[in-house]
Design a protein around this motif. Structure first.
Motif, short mmCIF file in Angstrom:
data_model
loop_
_atom_site.label_atom_id
_atom_site.label_comp_id
_atom_site.label_asym_id
_atom_site.label_seq_id
_atom_site.Cartn_x
_atom_site.Cartn_y
_atom_site.Cartn_z
N GLU A 2 26.39 -18.46 -54.94
CA GLU A 2 26.48 -19.39 -53.82
C GLU A 2 27.04 -20.70 -54.33
O GLU A 2 26.60 -21.23 -55.34
N ILE A 3 28.06 -21.19 -53.63
CA ILE A 3 28.70 -22.45 -53.98
C ILE A 3 28.70 -23.33 -52.75
O ILE A 3 29.04 -22.88 -51.65
N LYS A 4 28.33 -24.59 -52.94
CA LYS A 4 28.33 -25.54 -51.83
C LYS A 4 29.42 -26.57 -52.09
O LYS A 4 29.50 -27.14 -53.17
N ILE A 5 30.27 -26.77 -51.08
CA ILE A 5 31.30 -27.80 -51.19
C ILE A 5 31.26 -28.65 -49.91
O ILE A 5 30.90 -28.18 -48.85
N ASP A 6 31.63 -29.89 -50.07
CA ASP A 6 31.74 -30.80 -48.92
C ASP A 6 33.21 -30.88 -48.53
O ASP A 6 34.06 -31.26 -49.34
N GLU A 12 37.62 -29.03 -42.27
CA GLU A 12 36.59 -28.18 -41.68
C GLU A 12 37.03 -27.71 -40.29
O GLU A 12 36.94 -26.52 -39.97
N GLN A 27 33.39 -17.66 -43.39
CA GLN A 27 33.19 -17.19 -44.75
C GLN A 27 34.29 -16.20 -45.15
O GLN A 27 34.86 -16.29 -46.23
#
Length: 80
Positions: A2-6, A12, A27
């Motif tokens: 799991e990778i979180k990016i802003d 977006e 996704q």
């Protein structure tokens, strides 16, 4: 994993719009883009469609190489 990016808001929105247009999840769209970005590029990869690559020409038309001797040589650049 799991990778979180802003993401910036404009990116977006663009991704969400593209996912909706393609009828895939956000996704799935991101995974597709990452897979495409990480594929190794090779010299054999062609941007031409199969239609163009399979073109055989017209039998009555002379081959381009038949005109090669008539072509002018490239001009030498003037340095001074």
């Amino acid at each position: 994993m799991e990778i979180k990016i802003d993401l910036p808001p404009d990116l977006e929105q663009s991704l969400m719009y593209r996912a909706a247009q393609s009828k895939v999840s956000l996704q799935a769209l991101i995974l597709q883009a990452l897979r495409q970005a990480t594929q190794p590029t090779t010299a054999t990869t062609s941007q031409w469609s199969e239609l163009v690559l399979s073109y055989e020409g017209t039998p009555d038309f002379p081959a381009f190489e038949a005109y090669r001797e008539e072509l002018l040589p490239p001009r030498e650049p003037e340095l001074f």
